[in-house]
Design a protein around this motif. Structure first.
Motif, PDB file in Angstrom:
ATOM      1  N   ALA A  37       0.826  -1.207   0.000  1.00 51.19           N
ATOM      2  CA  ALA A  37       0.000   0.000   0.000  1.00 51.19           C
ATOM      3  C   ALA A  37       0.861   1.258   0.000  1.00 51.19           C
ATOM      4  O   ALA A  37       0.587   2.220  -0.733  1.00 51.19           O
ATOM      5  N   LEU A  38       1.919   1.258   0.804  1.00 50.69           N
ATOM      6  CA  LEU A  38       2.802   2.420   0.864  1.00 50.69           C
ATOM      7  C   LEU A  38       3.509   2.635  -0.474  1.00 50.69           C
ATOM      8  O   LEU A  38       3.723   3.778  -0.901  1.00 50.69           O
ATOM      9  N   GLU A  39       3.854   1.556  -1.136  1.00 51.14           N
ATOM     10  CA  GLU A  39       4.506   1.666  -2.438  1.00 51.14           C
ATOM     11  C   GLU A  39       3.571   2.285  -3.470  1.00 51.14           C
ATOM     12  O   GLU A  39       3.980   3.136  -4.277  1.00 51.14           O
ATOM     13  N   ILE A  40       2.303   1.871  -3.451  1.00 56.19           N
ATOM     14  CA  ILE A  40       1.318   2.445  -4.377  1.00 56.19           C
ATOM     15  C   ILE A  40       1.091   3.928  -4.084  1.00 56.19           C
ATOM     16  O   ILE A  40       1.042   4.759  -4.999  1.00 56.19           O
ATOM     17  N   LEU A  41       0.977   4.275  -2.816  1.00 55.65           N
ATOM     18  CA  LEU A  41       0.796   5.680  -2.449  1.00 55.65           C
ATOM     19  C   LEU A  41       1.992   6.518  -2.858  1.00 55.65           C
ATOM     20  O   LEU A  41       1.846   7.641  -3.371  1.00 55.65           O
ATOM     21  N   ASP A  42       3.187   5.978  -2.658  1.00 58.24           N
ATOM     22  CA  ASP A  42       4.407   6.726  -2.958  1.00 58.24           C
ATOM     23  C   ASP A  42       4.556   6.995  -4.454  1.00 58.24           C
ATOM     24  O   ASP A  42       5.198   7.962  -4.853  1.00 58.24           O
ATOM     25  N   ALA A  43       3.915   6.150  -5.272  1.00 55.62           N
ATOM     26  CA  ALA A  43       4.028   6.317  -6.723  1.00 55.62           C
ATOM     27  C   ALA A  43       3.140   7.434  -7.258  1.00 55.62           C
ATOM     28  O   ALA A  43       3.280   7.822  -8.419  1.00 55.62           O
ATOM     29  N   HIS A  44       2.230   7.953  -6.453  1.00 51.55           N
ATOM     30  CA  HIS A  44       1.324   9.004  -6.901  1.00 51.55           C
ATOM     31  C   HIS A  44       1.874  10.369  -6.510  1.00 51.55           C
ATOM     32  O   HIS A  44       2.075  10.649  -5.318  1.00 51.55           O
ATOM     33  N   PRO A  45       2.098  11.268  -7.474  1.00 52.91           N
ATOM     34  CA  PRO A  45       2.657  12.594  -7.145  1.00 52.91           C
ATOM     35  C   PRO A  45       1.711  13.458  -6.308  1.00 52.91           C
ATOM     36  O   PRO A  45       2.163  14.394  -5.645  1.00 52.91           O
ATOM     37  N   GLU A  46       0.383  13.165  -6.352  1.00 48.49           N
ATOM     38  CA  GLU A  46      -0.564  13.973  -5.572  1.00 48.49           C
ATOM     39  C   GLU A  46      -0.601  13.566  -4.099  1.00 48.49           C
ATOM     40  O   GLU A  46      -1.281  14.213  -3.297  1.00 48.49           O
ATOM     41  N   VAL A  47       0.105  12.497  -3.727  1.00 49.05           N
ATOM     42  CA  VAL A  47       0.074  11.978  -2.358  1.00 49.05           C
ATOM     43  C   VAL A  47       1.349  12.365  -1.640  1.00 49.05           C
ATOM     44  O   VAL A  47       2.449  12.223  -2.180  1.00 49.05           O
ATOM     45  N   SER A  48       1.212  12.868  -0.428  1.00 52.72           N
ATOM     46  CA  SER A  48       2.382  13.268   0.362  1.00 52.72           C
ATOM     47  C   SER A  48       2.112  12.992   1.843  1.00 52.72           C
ATOM     48  O   SER A  48       0.992  12.641   2.228  1.00 52.72           O
ATOM     49  N   GLY A  49       3.162  13.176   2.639  1.00 51.71           N
ATOM     50  CA  GLY A  49       3.028  13.085   4.088  1.00 51.71           C
ATOM     51  C   GLY A  49       2.625  11.719   4.605  1.00 51.71           C
ATOM     52  O   GLY A  49       1.880  11.624   5.579  1.00 51.71           O
ATOM     53  N   MET A  50       3.092  10.663   3.979  1.00 52.11           N
ATOM     54  CA  MET A  50       2.690   9.323   4.404  1.00 52.11           C
ATOM     55  C   MET A  50       3.270   8.972   5.770  1.00 52.11           C
ATOM     56  O   MET A  50       4.450   9.181   6.037  1.00 52.11           O
ATOM     57  N   GLN A  51       2.424   8.456   6.643  1.00 53.28           N
ATOM     58  CA  GLN A  51       2.820   7.937   7.949  1.00 53.28           C
ATOM     59  C   GLN A  51       2.129   6.594   8.140  1.00 53.28           C
ATOM     60  O   GLN A  51       1.029   6.386   7.639  1.00 53.28           O
ATOM     61  N   SER A  52       2.769   5.693   8.855  1.00 51.04           N
ATOM     62  CA  SER A  52       2.128   4.400   9.091  1.00 51.04           C
ATOM     63  C   SER A  52       2.652   3.790  10.376  1.00 51.04           C
ATOM     64  O   SER A  52       3.714   4.169  10.885  1.00 51.04           O
ATOM     65  N   TYR A  53       1.898   2.838  10.874  1.00 47.80           N
ATOM     66  CA  TYR A  53       2.314   2.090  12.060  1.00 47.80           C
ATOM     67  C   TYR A  53       3.644   1.391  11.811  1.00 47.80           C
ATOM     68  O   TYR A  53       4.473   1.293  12.721  1.00 47.80           O
ATOM     69  N   TRP A  54       3.902   0.948  10.603  1.00 44.12           N
ATOM     70  CA  TRP A  54       5.086   0.148  10.308  1.00 44.12           C
ATOM     71  C   TRP A  54       6.325   1.003  10.085  1.00 44.12           C
ATOM     72  O   TRP A  54       7.444   0.495  10.134  1.00 44.12           O
ATOM     73  N   THR A  55       6.160   2.312   9.829  1.00 43.38           N
ATOM     74  CA  THR A  55       7.310   3.178   9.571  1.00 43.38           C
ATOM     75  C   THR A  55       7.497   4.248  10.632  1.00 43.38           C
ATOM     76  O   THR A  55       8.476   4.993  10.582  1.00 43.38           O
ATOM     77  N   ALA A  56       6.579   4.341  11.589  1.00 42.66           N
ATOM     78  CA  ALA A  56       6.657   5.395  12.605  1.00 42.66           C
ATOM     79  C   ALA A  56       7.697   5.052  13.671  1.00 42.66           C
ATOM     80  O   ALA A  56       8.056   3.884  13.878  1.00 42.66           O
ATOM     81  N   ARG A  57       8.167   6.105  14.368  1.00 47.73           N
ATOM     82  CA  ARG A  57       9.073   5.898  15.496  1.00 47.73           C
ATOM     83  C   ARG A  57       8.371   5.127  16.599  1.00 47.73           C
ATOM     84  O   ARG A  57       7.139   5.189  16.731  1.00 47.73           O
ATOM     85  N   LEU A 102      -1.574   6.728   7.100  1.00 48.37           N
ATOM     86  CA  LEU A 102      -2.117   8.066   6.877  1.00 48.37           C
ATOM     87  C   LEU A 102      -1.405   8.717   5.706  1.00 48.37           C
ATOM     88  O   LEU A 102      -0.201   8.528   5.514  1.00 48.37           O
ATOM     89  N   ALA A 103      -2.157   9.487   4.927  1.00 55.81           N
ATOM     90  CA  ALA A 103      -1.575  10.210   3.802  1.00 55.81           C
ATOM     91  C   ALA A 103      -2.413  11.439   3.511  1.00 55.81           C
ATOM     92  O   ALA A 103      -3.561  11.558   3.955  1.00 55.81           O
ATOM     93  N   SER A 104      -1.838  12.329   2.742  1.00 53.10           N
ATOM     94  CA  SER A 104      -2.551  13.541   2.308  1.00 53.10           C
ATOM     95  C   SER A 104      -2.616  13.550   0.795  1.00 53.10           C
ATOM     96  O   SER A 104      -1.594  13.427   0.124  1.00 53.10           O
ATOM     97  N   ILE A 105      -3.842  13.662   0.263  1.00 49.79           N
ATOM     98  CA  ILE A 105      -4.050  13.750  -1.185  1.00 49.79           C
ATOM     99  C   ILE A 105      -4.312  15.203  -1.526  1.00 49.79           C
ATOM    100  O   ILE A 105      -5.208  15.835  -0.965  1.00 49.79           O
ATOM    101  N   GLU A 106      -3.551  15.744  -2.440  1.00 45.83           N
ATOM    102  CA  GLU A 106      -3.743  17.120  -2.867  1.00 45.83           C
ATOM    103  C   GLU A 106      -4.888  17.198  -3.882  1.00 45.83           C
ATOM    104  O   GLU A 106      -5.137  16.259  -4.628  1.00 45.83           O
TER     105      GLU A 106
END
Length: 755
Positions: free
Chosen positions: A90-110, A128-132
């Motif tokens: 899911a994170l890989e798919i989100l990261d591939a979209h230029p309109e998506v930013s600020g991704m946070q997740s349980y698996w990548t958080a401190r 969590l993510a932000s779609i512009e």
């Protein structure tokens, strides 16, 4: 003008119908994809502090306001290999979209932030993510992502929620609801029309005009989307309005046409007189509805403006269809208007027992007897009816307003399911958190930390994230939160909450956060702030909108009646009727009564936009019936003695001649609105049910009880106007009736205007 239109339609009926069919096909084709060009928001404007804060975050801290939430559920917990693999994909798919930013997740958080992104039962975690994008782009992009990301079944499921996904689901739901509403409303109205007229041919004509109005509505909406922002919520409402008005107006004209034929007129003469009389009332009624809707233009939010533009255009289309297309259909039908008698099969089956009853004289009808009985005891009936309406309206005194969220949707929609889990299974509702922006902050991190520490002491705030630490209950619990401030661009803080942002407690918490002294100007955004700011902005325009509706109504009804008393009476009764409806809506939708039966979730609030829209539309519809009723009462008044007894008889005869028609019209209009009430979106359900109740109560309780009682008590003073206004009305007044002799012994009463 109406006479010329009628004669033109009578002269070339096939040309008129051919042009109408071509327009219908063109509008239908043009409006087929209108929903994809409409927007989901429109409740706020750029000058609000909460909107300014969001814009600042978008420009300087992209991704800092997550609007897209993925809920990952795993039987073995989020730390299982299957859950991690699904999250990584899911994170890989989100990261591939230029309109998506600020991704946070349980698996990548401190480690110190993981707890906030994991459910209390340990089986669910968040991405969590932000779609512009604006209100039109956001739901489309969210839908595209959700189609790729959601997993409905298996050991690991993923469901999409958050504001962006909610907007997308609302758009999809409303588009589906439109088809269902029309599939319900059109056949039922056709059946009711057949019962009212006793003829399939007479019933078919208003339905045909209604179908034209629906196609015209869709085409008009599509054109408007190319010119301005149009709310997706206008889709159901304006098509329902167009259908309801087209059927109502056609009902008035077809009824008058049959009446003229029964009196011995030829079809051509009957059409001409029907348009000159009932058609004039239709045009006048449409003007009242359009002016009621135009009051929405005082609100700066495009949600309201789009309803004003679309509503006025749709009213014009329905009126044009009724006074131009319908006459052409009538002249082609001619004497066959009563063809397809539904009672013929019953007569063959039951013999004389099913024979149609002879046409009753007005004095023998139920409505005449009812109104005469009411006017024998006008004061007790007026007091009792007013008391009941005020009692029904009393819950509106406790109304609370809230911004629409995922709880507007059915419980089985993905974004609604995610919202329910966030509210119940996590320490803080990540979708309801507040963000405090300090655009001018240029101080040391210690100042920001002091502010964050004080914010964390506000009740029901589980944590505050600042540039250097996480604070809970005034204590520093973790350090090193990155990218929360920049010496060149100001700073922001994320404030979690355990409260419903639209509840009283949520509003009090927002006030408490704003009361904490900040090191520089602080702007708060998030659901609670957006709601409070939008309610304040909308309510500030309500007096102006109400004044415009009142003034235009008083002027138009004076021009129609020549009286200054009847317009004031009509305005007061309409407000009383709508107040009772609003009270019922608070009791049902805010307080949650009948929620199980009607299939919605009560949130303890109402969307402020809905009562305003209901007032504009239902007020216009109520005035529609008022004009229709007063036109006949005035006919009787002008033809009879100008005495108290003459007024009483005019009221009784006016209601007797129109009661059956406007009650049928109200029933048909309520069926259309009840079709809207079948929507899965609760605010649409509220709108449809509220408008239906308003129309029905106005056509029965108001027109059958309260209005006749008051007109009886006021006697001939119903028709009073100052002499200068009498002279003005004689020059520019309007009426449905043919020309009558002017009264000569009552100079204070309005004389007849020249038709």
């Amino acid at each position: 003008m109406l006479t010329r239109i009628a004669r033109a339609a009578v002269g070339r009926p096939r040309l008129v119908i051919t042009v109408a069919l071509l327009l219908m096909v063109l509008c239908g084709a043009l409006g087929a994809t209108v929903h994809s060009h409409m927007k989901s928001g429109g409740f706020v404007t750029d000058d609000l502090d909460s909107v300014r804060a969001s814009q600042y975050l978008s420009e300087h801290f992209p991704g800092s306001e997550p609007n897209y939430v993925l809920l990952v559920t795993a039987d073995d917990g989020p730390d299982s290999p299957a859950a991690r693999a699904a999250a990584d994909n899911a994170l890989e798919i989100l990261d591939a979209h230029p309109e998506v930013s600020g991704m946070q997740s349980y698996w990548t958080a401190r480690p110190d932030l993981k707890q906030a992104l994991r459910s209390t039962d340990g089986k669910q975690a968040l991405i969590l993510a932000s779609i512009e994008g604006d209100d039109a782009e956001l739901p489309v992009r969210a839908d595209e992502l959700s189609d790729r990301l959601q997993i409905e079944s298996g050991p690991v499921t993923i469901r999409a929620g958050g504001l962006a996904a909610t907007f997308g689901d609302i758009n999809s739901q409303i588009s589906k609801d439109l088809i269902i509403a029309e599939a319900i409303a059109i056949p039922i109205t056709g059946l009711l029309l057949a019962l009212v007229f006793g003829s399939l041919m007479a019933a078919a004509l208003p339905v045909a005009i209604g179908l034209f109005a629906i196609a015209a509505s869709l085409g008009i909406l599509r054109v408007l989307t190319a010119l301005t922002d149009v709310s997706i919520f206008a889709l159901n409402m304006t098509t329902a309005l167009g259908l309801a008005l087209a059927i109502d107006y056609s009902l008035f004209i077809v009824s008058r046409y049959r009446e003229e034929l029964a009196a011995g007129a030829t079809p051509a003469a009957a059409v001409t007189r029907s348009i000159r009389t009932a058609g004039r009332t239709v045009v006048y009624s449409a003007l009242v509805v359009a002016l009621s809707l135009s009051a929405l233009l005082v609100f700066p939010q495009y949600f309201f403006k789009s309803f004003a533009y679309a509503g006025i255009a749709v009213v014009a289309a329905a009126t044009a269809a009724a006074v131009i297309v319908l006459p052409a259909l009538l002249i082609l039908v001619g004497d066959r208007i009563n063809a397809g008698d539904l009672r013929a099969p019953l007569r063959r089956l039951f013999g004389d027992r099913a024979a149609p009853a002879a046409e009753k004289a007005p004095q023998q009808t139920f409505w005449y007897r009812l109104v005469v009985a009411v006017m024998k005891r006008p004061l007790p009936i007026a007091l009792a009816t007013t008391a009941v309406l005020l009692l029904l309206g009393s819950p509106f005194l406790g109304v609370q307003f809230g911004y629409p969220d995922d709880r507007s949707l059915p419980a089985d929609v993905a974004s609604r399911e995610v919202g329910d889990v966030l509210r119940t299974e996590f320490d803080a509702d990540m979708a309801a958190s507040a963000t405090i922006v300090l655009p001018d902050f240029r101080g040391a991190p210690a100042e920001l930390d002091t502010y964050a520490r004080e914010l964390s002491t506000v009740p029901d705030v589980p944590a505050v994230l600042s540039s250097a630490a996480v604070y809970r209950n005034g204590l520093r619990v973790a350090a090193g939160v990155p990218e929360m401030s920049d010496p060149n661009t100001g700073a922001y803080l994320s404030v979690g909450t355990r409260l419903d942002p639209y509840s009283d407690a949520g509003r009090q918490q927002l006030d408490a956060l704003r009361a904490v002294e900040a090191p520089t100007e602080a702007l708060v955004t998030g659901p609670a702030a957006l709601n409070q700011d939008s309610v304040t902005a909308i309510t500030g325009k309500l007096p102006l909108a109400g004044a415009l509706i009142a003034i235009t109504t008083l002027i138009l009804l004076f021009l129609f009646t020549g009286s200054v008393v009847l317009p004031v009476k009509a305005l007061a009764l309409n407000v009383l009727s709508l107040a009772a409806t609003f009270g019922a809506m608070v009791w049902i939708f805010q307080n949650g009564h009948l929620s199980g039966l009607l299939g919605f979730t009560a949130t303890g609030t109402l969307n402020l936009a809905m009562p305003i829209l209901m007032f504009s539309l239902a007020f216009g519809a109520s005035m529609d019936y008022e004009v229709f009723l007063l036109s006949r009462i005035r006919e009787e008044w002008l033809a009879g003695p100008k005495t108290t007894e003459g007024n009483t008889e005019a009221v009784a005869m006016g209601v007797a001649r129109t009661g059956r028609i406007f009650t049928a019209a109200a029933l048909l209009m309520s069926v259309v609105f009840l079709g809207v009430a079948t929507s899965g979106v609760s605010m649409m359900k509220l709108f449809g049910l509220g408008c239906a109740l308003a129309v029905i109560s106005d056509a029965t309780v108001i027109r059958g009880l309260l209005a006749p009682a008051l007109m009886r008590m006021m006697g001939k003073w119903n028709w009073w106007s100052p002499k200068p206004l009498v002279a003005l009305h004689n020059k520019i007044g309007l009426e449905e009736a043919e020309e009558h002799p002017a009264p000569t012994k009552e100079p204070q009463l309005a004389k007849t205007s020249t038709s």
